[in-house]
Scaffold this motif. Sequence first.
Motif, PDB file in Angstrom:
ATOM      1  N   GLY A 482       0.982  -1.224   0.044  1.00  0.00           N
ATOM      2  CA  GLY A 482       0.236  -0.069   0.083  1.00  0.00           C
ATOM      3  C   GLY A 482       0.751   1.293  -0.022  1.00  0.00           C
ATOM      4  O   GLY A 482       0.462   2.156  -0.655  1.00  0.00           O
ATOM      5  N   LYS A 487      -1.048   4.609  -0.848  1.00  0.00           N
ATOM      6  CA  LYS A 487      -2.144   4.295   0.269  1.00  0.00           C
ATOM      7  C   LYS A 487      -1.472   3.930   1.288  1.00  0.00           C
ATOM      8  O   LYS A 487      -1.022   2.687   1.589  1.00  0.00           O
ATOM      9  N   LEU A 496      -0.847  -5.423  -1.988  1.00  0.00           N
ATOM     10  CA  LEU A 496      -2.290  -4.682  -2.440  1.00  0.00           C
ATOM     11  C   LEU A 496      -3.341  -5.669  -2.515  1.00  0.00           C
ATOM     12  O   LEU A 496      -4.440  -5.094  -2.515  1.00  0.00           O
ATOM     13  N   ARG A 512      -6.569  -3.411  -1.396  1.00  0.00           N
ATOM     14  CA  ARG A 512      -6.910  -2.044  -1.810  1.00  0.00           C
ATOM     15  C   ARG A 512      -7.579  -1.854  -2.939  1.00  0.00           C
ATOM     16  O   ARG A 512      -6.910  -1.886  -3.926  1.00  0.00           O
ATOM     17  N   GLU A 517      -8.515   4.518   0.245  1.00  0.00           N
ATOM     18  CA  GLU A 517      -7.306   4.382   0.993  1.00  0.00           C
ATOM     19  C   GLU A 517      -6.801   3.165   1.625  1.00  0.00           C
ATOM     20  O   GLU A 517      -5.768   2.575   1.790  1.00  0.00           O
ATOM     21  N   ILE A 519      -7.933  -0.821   3.541  1.00  0.00           N
ATOM     22  CA  ILE A 519      -7.962  -1.968   3.088  1.00  0.00           C
ATOM     23  C   ILE A 519      -9.312  -2.763   3.176  1.00  0.00           C
ATOM     24  O   ILE A 519      -9.846  -2.318   4.223  1.00  0.00           O
ATOM     25  N   THR A 565      -5.880  -2.194  -6.851  1.00  0.00           N
ATOM     26  CA  THR A 565      -4.793  -1.246  -7.031  1.00  0.00           C
ATOM     27  C   THR A 565      -3.592  -2.056  -7.529  1.00  0.00           C
ATOM     28  O   THR A 565      -3.232  -3.212  -6.974  1.00  0.00           O
TER      29      THR A 565
END
Length: 620
Positions: A482, A487, A496, A512, A517, A519, A565
Amino acid sequence: MCTSHDHHQGEAAQAGAGRRGFLRATALLGAAATAAVALPAVAEAAERSSRRPDAESRRFTLVVMPDTQYLFDGPSIDPAPVEASLRYLLEHGKDENIVFLSHLGDLTQNGAEEEFAAISEAFELLDRRGVGYSVLAGNHDIKSSTDDQRGSTPYLDAFGPQRFRSKSTFGGASPDGYNTYHLFRAAGREWLVLALDWRLSAKGYAWVKDVLARHPRTPVILTTHELVVEDDQLSAYGGQLWDRLIEDHDQIFLTLNGHYWPAGRATRKNAAGNEVHLHLTNYQNRYFGGAAMIRLYHFDLDRNVIDVETVSPWILGRAAKGLNELERQEIELSGDADRFSVEIDFAERFSGFDAVPARPARPVSQMLIPGTVAYWRFESPVSGTVRDLSGRGNDLTVVSVGGDSLGWSPDHHPDQPGHGSLELQGFKSPLKGAYLRTVDGAPLNSATFEDGYTIEAFYRLPADWDPDHNAWSGIVSRTGTGGAAGKTADDPDEPLATLSLSDDREPQWAMRPLNQEGIATNWGQETPLETWWHLAVVNDGRHTTLYVEGCPVVRNPKAAAVGITSVGLPWLLGGYEYAGKIDQILHGRLGDVRIVERALPVTSFMNRPTDRRQDVRLAG
């Protein structure tokens, strides 16, 4: 097929409530009840019963009625309890999927014509609606010192083969008429009920063996009047039946008898090494001669269990007007001998005489549905590169930690398209094992799935899986953190996206989304060891749902989650990274994995296109 034990319990509770409501409303009273009161309800019930049982449903009910002799005893004839139990079948044939009724003998006390005339008239309730049933002679129905070669009797006049010939369930009778067999369809296959006389002659034994030889693939329920005498013990005649018939015929998996009391059970292994369940059910020693108490054998082939309950519809029907002290005790029996479950792996139990052919592997082409961006299967040992069978170029390479390599096994989920699995031997401390990662530049590495996605995988954990060393390993995960994606909410070192297994073996999808932003997490329930499981994560472009064996889990968040993401780094199979470094490796078997760039319905999951249970039904 999504099956839920809790859902089944809920259905059972509703059925129970419906049963009681019906019986109270129709006032199925005792000897004082008049036909005028009952007829409208009976007519309505009979009309509903004209709908045949669901022969394909993997849940069905066999009803058993033991000794009713004290209700048909010379001048003390009272058919009302028996009629109430038979009306129960008419009313609940549909909602409990009742397929058949077996009476276990001693219909009457003295075997007299007037006694048989009364109970024969009661059973006309079923005859008029074409409901399948069987009866057999107990020692009180005939001269007990005789066998099935005794000749004409009032029993044979009332319940001989001539009574059953018009029924679709009637298979045939021995030449003497005292032994019959009956066939019904349930769970997509044929089942056979043997209704055997009080005492089999040599001719009777020969006839039964011929019936079994002519139905070699059919599971058999044997009914007779005397067999089990008490828990774990057969009578002398019961021992003879075991030695001369049951032990050497693997088809016979369940026997039912009356005669003795109290109720009891025995389990013995036959010559094939398989268990035979032998049940004694008889309540004539209880209030009102047993009040025509019935046993309901609820077969559930998805749960591999027979749930048994014992009730008196006649007493239940009297409840609206108030019950006496003894009736309150007898309304529904709940002791261990009267309400219990029998676990049977039906496919395994029947495999010796009716094995279900192994389903062949499904062609890769069938799995490449529109939108498939990656598909991997492991039908042979892995060395070097694992090709992405979708043709999209998302090939995998083996990564070894501590010099370990990937093993292979022919073992696989029974509903898995490919026949084989990877054998991963991950261990936490010191970290070792081997896993797979997508090659650099694979299109999957940069995909963000804004319009939705479906990720599927099959896995199985071994008996030595240990949460201290094996928890939080990834089944499928995306590398990159992240923090690297900018993030930083929640833990910025988490990857991610990861479909992992917690220390309680709960599948978890944590990732994410593009639109937030933090989880987003979906949680499944604990998945037992040494069992194959299918997981599916489905996102429709807005929300994500986790499925276990095609069943949605309870902890699916309502918050919007759009896409996944990416920072352009590889995906892993069997591996999990933390803070950009490999942190855990799966300890277990990994089967087919598929990723599709759209939301799939449950019916399109890899374990669904040709359901194994459907194959079983077709084979039957």
